[in-house]
Design an enzyme around this catalytic site. Sequence first.
Site, PDB file in Angstrom:
ATOM      1  CB  SER A  17       4.654  24.154  16.481  1.00  0.00           C
ATOM      2  OG  SER A  17       3.427  23.646  15.967  1.00  0.00           O
TER       3      SER A  17
ATOM      4  CG  ASP B 130      -3.250  29.610   9.552  1.00  0.00           C
ATOM      5  OD1 ASP B 130      -3.847  30.711   9.564  1.00  0.00           O
ATOM      6  OD2 ASP B 130      -3.851  28.525   9.464  1.00  0.00           O
TER       7      ASP B 130
ATOM      8  CE  LYS C  68       5.185  26.218  20.479  1.00  0.00           C
ATOM      9  NZ  LYS C  68       6.315  25.728  21.291  1.00  0.00           N
TER      10      LYS C  68
ATOM     11  CG  ASP D  59      -7.045  33.826  11.058  1.00  0.00           C
ATOM     12  OD1 ASP D  59      -7.051  34.612  12.026  1.00  0.00           O
ATOM     13  OD2 ASP D  59      -7.184  34.204   9.872  1.00  0.00           O
ATOM     14  CG  HIS D  60      -2.720  26.741  13.228  1.00  0.00           C
ATOM     15  ND1 HIS D  60      -2.909  25.976  14.356  1.00  0.00           N
ATOM     16  CD2 HIS D  60      -2.312  25.883  12.258  1.00  0.00           C
ATOM     17  CE1 HIS D  60      -2.619  24.713  14.088  1.00  0.00           C
ATOM     18  NE2 HIS D  60      -2.264  24.628  12.812  1.00  0.00           N
TER      19      HIS D  60
END
Length: 284
Positions: A142, A147, A164, A149-150
């Site tokens: 993905s 990031d 992941k 803080d995604h």
Amino acid sequence: MKVVVTGASGKTGQIVVRKLLAASVDVRPVVRSEASKAKLKAAVPAVDPANVEVVESFEKASLVPAFQGCTHLVLLTSSRPALAVSSLFGVMWGKLMGKKGVRPSFYFAEGQEPERVDWIGQREQIDAAKAAGIDHVILISSMGGTDVDHFLNTMGNGRILLWKRKAEKYLMASGLKYTIIHPGGLLPHPGPKRESCEGGKRELVVGVDDEHLNADDRTIPREDLAEVTVQCLTCDLCVNTSFDLVSKKEGQGVVFSTLAKLLQSAKSLHCDFGKPDLDSLLAA
């Protein structure tokens, strides 16, 4: 060539299996239950149930027999958060009060947490692929791994993108040939907003290091992702690469046709895995 597909009963997995069968590729779908096997058969009638492997425990010892005799692994397993229905009342109340950014809550069922599925489960598949003599692993991950803080990392406090990414780094260090694809948001999205998601109608764009994460064009139809995945099996340019993949909107640009041409247009096919610092983040 013989291809084993894990996560075969999932939305993208079903499409990959369908495309492989349509191309007369010898495919061995792997699912985790008889219910998933029936789900796959219902979605892809061309599937021969005798060729579908049911492996309840995704551990190396259980997976090696299912992987034996195959040359390629398409790894599509992923944890999936469940919606905490009770949180919807807070969302609705927030909207009534004019609050912005109020989101529902999610959780992961026991045994389906990202650490278990996206790290340990994928690690076991990589180890099994190596033990079974598989030559090339195509891992569908993905976008968003840079990031911390995604939003996806906050869902159920699962830190899914970080787990992941850890599996991706493990694959790269395994000695196996690899292709790691970071697709953008997969279409169709759940919810009331329905963007067209037909495959074969868009220009695809390759990038690295989440450069398209906040762009207007940061999604991709599952059909197009599946087509790229299938073409990875016979494209030498994709070996030992990692890249992000999104699409433009329908009617913009040149519709995708061949993976080799797409990859030749890329500025880079190697993401920087130096950041974030997974060891410290996941140990916290």
